[in-house]
Write a protein that holds these residues in place. Sequence first.
Motif, mmCIF file in Angstrom:
data_model
loop_
_atom_site.group_PDB
_atom_site.id
_atom_site.type_symbol
_atom_site.label_atom_id
_atom_site.label_comp_id
_atom_site.label_asym_id
_atom_site.label_seq_id
_atom_site.Cartn_x
_atom_site.Cartn_y
_atom_site.Cartn_z
ATOM 1 N N ALA A 175 0.829 -1.204 0.000
ATOM 2 C CA ALA A 175 0.000 0.000 0.000
ATOM 3 C C ALA A 175 0.863 1.254 0.000
ATOM 4 O O ALA A 175 0.581 2.223 -0.716
ATOM 5 C CB ALA A 175 -0.936 -0.010 1.206
ATOM 6 N N GLN A 176 1.934 1.250 0.798
ATOM 7 C CA GLN A 176 2.817 2.409 0.857
ATOM 8 C C GLN A 176 3.586 2.589 -0.443
ATOM 9 O O GLN A 176 3.791 3.725 -0.902
ATOM 10 C CB GLN A 176 3.766 2.274 2.051
ATOM 11 N N LYS B 289 -10.081 2.065 8.145
ATOM 12 C CA LYS B 289 -9.413 2.507 9.377
ATOM 13 C C LYS B 289 -8.246 3.455 9.108
ATOM 14 O O LYS B 289 -7.519 3.799 10.032
ATOM 15 C CB LYS B 289 -8.936 1.296 10.179
ATOM 16 N N GLY B 290 -8.065 3.826 7.843
ATOM 17 C CA GLY B 290 -7.160 4.925 7.547
ATOM 18 C C GLY B 290 -5.729 4.577 7.219
ATOM 19 O O GLY B 290 -4.855 5.430 7.302
ATOM 20 N N ARG B 291 -5.445 3.341 6.808
ATOM 21 C CA ARG B 291 -4.035 2.985 6.581
ATOM 22 C C ARG B 291 -3.411 3.828 5.470
ATOM 23 O O ARG B 291 -2.253 4.255 5.586
ATOM 24 C CB ARG B 291 -3.886 1.491 6.294
ATOM 25 N N ASN C 287 -0.537 11.274 4.987
ATOM 26 C CA ASN C 287 -0.248 12.379 5.901
ATOM 27 C C ASN C 287 1.227 12.406 6.282
ATOM 28 O O ASN C 287 1.848 13.483 6.370
ATOM 29 C CB ASN C 287 -1.132 12.250 7.145
ATOM 30 N N GLN C 288 1.828 11.223 6.467
ATOM 31 C CA GLN C 288 3.261 11.146 6.771
ATOM 32 C C GLN C 288 4.118 11.650 5.620
ATOM 33 O O GLN C 288 5.243 12.118 5.825
ATOM 34 C CB GLN C 288 3.640 9.706 7.123
ATOM 35 N N THR D 180 -3.307 18.095 10.394
ATOM 36 C CA THR D 180 -3.405 17.910 8.942
ATOM 37 C C THR D 180 -3.911 16.508 8.573
ATOM 38 O O THR D 180 -3.714 16.043 7.459
ATOM 39 C CB THR D 180 -2.041 18.152 8.266
ATOM 40 N N LEU D 181 -4.593 15.859 9.518
ATOM 41 C CA LEU D 181 -5.195 14.556 9.259
ATOM 42 C C LEU D 181 -6.521 14.483 9.995
ATOM 43 O O LEU D 181 -6.559 14.473 11.228
ATOM 44 C CB LEU D 181 -4.270 13.425 9.715
ATOM 45 N N GLN D 182 -7.611 14.455 9.219
ATOM 46 C CA GLN D 182 -8.953 14.428 9.786
ATOM 47 C C GLN D 182 -9.739 13.251 9.196
ATOM 48 O O GLN D 182 -9.509 12.853 8.057
ATOM 49 C CB GLN D 182 -9.695 15.734 9.473
#
Length: 243
Positions: A30-31, A56-58, A64-65, A90-92
């Motif tokens: 994914a990354q 769940k936001g992976r 964001n990173q 900066t992550l919602q």
Amino acid sequence: MQKVESNWFASWFDTPYYHILYKDRDHKEAQLFMDNITQYLNLPEQAKVLDLACGKGRHSIYLNQLGYDVTGADLSSNSIEAASKFENSTLQFKIHDMREPFEEKYDAIFNLFTSFGYFNDAEDNLKTLTAIKNSLNEFGFAVMDFMNVDFVIPNLVAEETKVVDGITFDIKRYYKDKHIFKEIRFTDQNESYFFTEKVSALTLDDFQDLMDQAGIYLLDVFGDYKLNKFSPASSPRLIMIFK
């Protein structure tokens, strides 16, 4: 036995069992995809990015990173509750139905890991694409990562058993009526469960037709997370860049 309701995704995705079954998803893969696609799009620093159907936001957390201003959106309240623990300036994360556009306009919208084609009404697919288009800013791009059905259908694993966290999941897959089905049966604490995943078997031509109706321009197509050229016969993924 507890059985799925009409909108299967509304119930199945909100159970803890969905996340147990799929807990072994490949984060490195994914990354790698996020690295490759953000470099390809050449997004500006601190670009506003929407991860639509984020779970769940992976992907959201990793984006964001990388330095982007990310919003993760999903219909599952349980998934958003879990993802919200990672929020920062900066992550919602927010609960949202992908058929509805956002007031905010984004530099990039990602719809990843075959998070499309779930609806009972085929018109909702067009509504979703139109909502994505209307949520992009003037210079924004959208990325849809879907399965390549021309490759997936001939290679479906008809039956499989997976044991995860002591729970035995019996899985059956099949193609019927232009949909790919996955039936999932298991028992936990003496309670039997049965869920059915149902996804429209949309080909590249099907997407092109929908995009034409929505006034969307398909810019590029890739066949895997390394962004190799798309081949209907052999590519595992159908990754579309559009605006």
